[in-house]
Enzyme design. Sequence first.
Site, mmCIF file in Angstrom:
data_model
loop_
_atom_site.group_PDB
_atom_site.id
_atom_site.type_symbol
_atom_site.label_atom_id
_atom_site.label_comp_id
_atom_site.label_asym_id
_atom_site.label_seq_id
_atom_site.Cartn_x
_atom_site.Cartn_y
_atom_site.Cartn_z
ATOM 1 N N ASP A 23 0.835 -1.214 0.000
ATOM 2 C CA ASP A 23 0.000 0.000 0.000
ATOM 3 C C ASP A 23 0.864 1.256 0.000
ATOM 4 O OD1 ASP A 23 -2.374 1.384 -0.039
ATOM 5 O OD2 ASP A 23 -2.677 1.306 2.132
ATOM 6 N N GLY A 26 -0.145 5.422 -4.407
ATOM 7 C CA GLY A 26 -0.771 6.687 -4.801
ATOM 8 C C GLY A 26 -0.181 7.862 -4.050
ATOM 9 N N ARG A 27 -0.001 7.686 -2.738
ATOM 10 C CA ARG A 27 0.572 8.785 -1.938
ATOM 11 C C ARG A 27 2.015 9.064 -2.316
ATOM 12 N NH1 ARG A 27 -0.956 6.108 3.400
ATOM 13 N NH2 ARG A 27 -1.562 4.463 1.941
ATOM 14 N N TRP A 28 2.744 8.014 -2.651
ATOM 15 C CA TRP A 28 4.141 8.181 -3.096
ATOM 16 C C TRP A 28 4.181 9.097 -4.317
ATOM 17 C CZ3 TRP A 28 6.960 7.210 -7.521
ATOM 18 C CH2 TRP A 28 8.351 7.097 -7.381
ATOM 19 N N ARG A 36 -1.060 9.096 -10.108
ATOM 20 C CA ARG A 36 -1.039 7.900 -9.250
ATOM 21 C C ARG A 36 -0.395 6.698 -9.936
ATOM 22 N NH1 ARG A 36 -4.226 7.497 -4.791
ATOM 23 N NH2 ARG A 36 -4.472 5.278 -5.210
ATOM 24 N N HIS A 40 2.224 3.313 -9.036
ATOM 25 C CA HIS A 40 2.033 1.887 -9.295
ATOM 26 C C HIS A 40 3.217 1.331 -10.095
ATOM 27 C CE1 HIS A 40 -1.831 2.266 -7.532
ATOM 28 N NE2 HIS A 40 -2.414 2.870 -8.540
ATOM 29 N N ARG A 74 -12.476 2.151 -7.545
ATOM 30 C CA ARG A 74 -11.629 3.294 -7.928
ATOM 31 C C ARG A 74 -12.074 3.856 -9.274
ATOM 32 N NH1 ARG A 74 -5.580 2.450 -5.587
ATOM 33 N NH2 ARG A 74 -6.290 1.786 -3.541
ATOM 34 N N LEU A 134 11.108 -20.171 -4.957
ATOM 35 C CA LEU A 134 10.081 -19.347 -4.310
ATOM 36 C C LEU A 134 8.713 -19.545 -4.975
ATOM 37 C CD1 LEU A 134 9.437 -16.977 -2.289
ATOM 38 C CD2 LEU A 134 9.830 -15.440 -4.228
#
Length: 253
Positions: A23, A26-28, A36, A40, A74, A134
């Site tokens: 999470d 968007g703020r980054w 935004r 991503h 969204r 993995l």
Amino acid sequence: MSEGPQAEEYYGKIPRHIAIIMDGNGRWAKRRHMPRVAGHRAGVESVRAIVRRCGELDVKVLTLFAFSSENWRRPEQEVGLLMELFMLALQRESKRLHQNNVRLRIIGDLSRFSGKLRGEVDKAEALTQDNTGLQLAIAANYGGRWDITQAVKTIAGRIAAAEIAAEAVSEDLIHQQLCLADMPEPDLFIRTGGEQRISNFLLWQLAYSELYFTDTLWPDFNKDELDAALHWFASRQRRFGRTGDQVEQIRSA
Ligand code: IPE
Ligand code: IPE
Ligand code: MG
């Protein structure tokens, strides 16, 4: 893959399964006055770094929450761009994952995705299906409640068909029908971006996970940030309902 420099520090305390809510993209971007989607895109870089580090440390399973069943709420444009990015990442990364012996699977309700995207998912899963390194699970259009609901539906169908009796329903049986049934449950849950909530991620599977929250935004979450979480995890005493003394006794036995 080679062991990382700090691997010994966590000897015996490396989580087998790490589950992450990625999470804060968007703020980054907003802090950088960027759209935004730039956040991503930057977030994909973090995914690469964390997958690599988990491989180095011999983590068995990494589950990443990429798109929740609620994220359809969204703006249409952001949803569209996220789908595009997901498609691109599948096309670009699956070869490299395969070279690194990573097995990729997508968990979630794929029925809402375009035929083209589902095709890419099938291709990437088929390419990597025999890999033994993995195990990487990407949760897309995933919701913990959806997961439990689809499990209950399957079981109800088997009862209706008289394959099993209602009395046979057990925690184990439910567990067997969930996504990731064949994987150990998450030992460590990480959420970046400062919020302290589960947001309908792996509800059943997180019952006894250690929960780690960090303010770091996902695009800034790197190897060192993961190592800090692992360091914290190594200091936890997992009691599973027992007393601390009991756990100490079991450990020293
Ligand atoms: C997480 O970042 C990525 C997705 C949910 C797809 P966000 O897009 O939620 O970023 P914030 O929370 O708005 O910063
Ligand atoms: C959770 O993030 C889902 C993913 C990271 C894919 P959100 O940003 O959608 O969560 P809420 O809505 O803030 O709880
Ligand atoms: Mg968010």
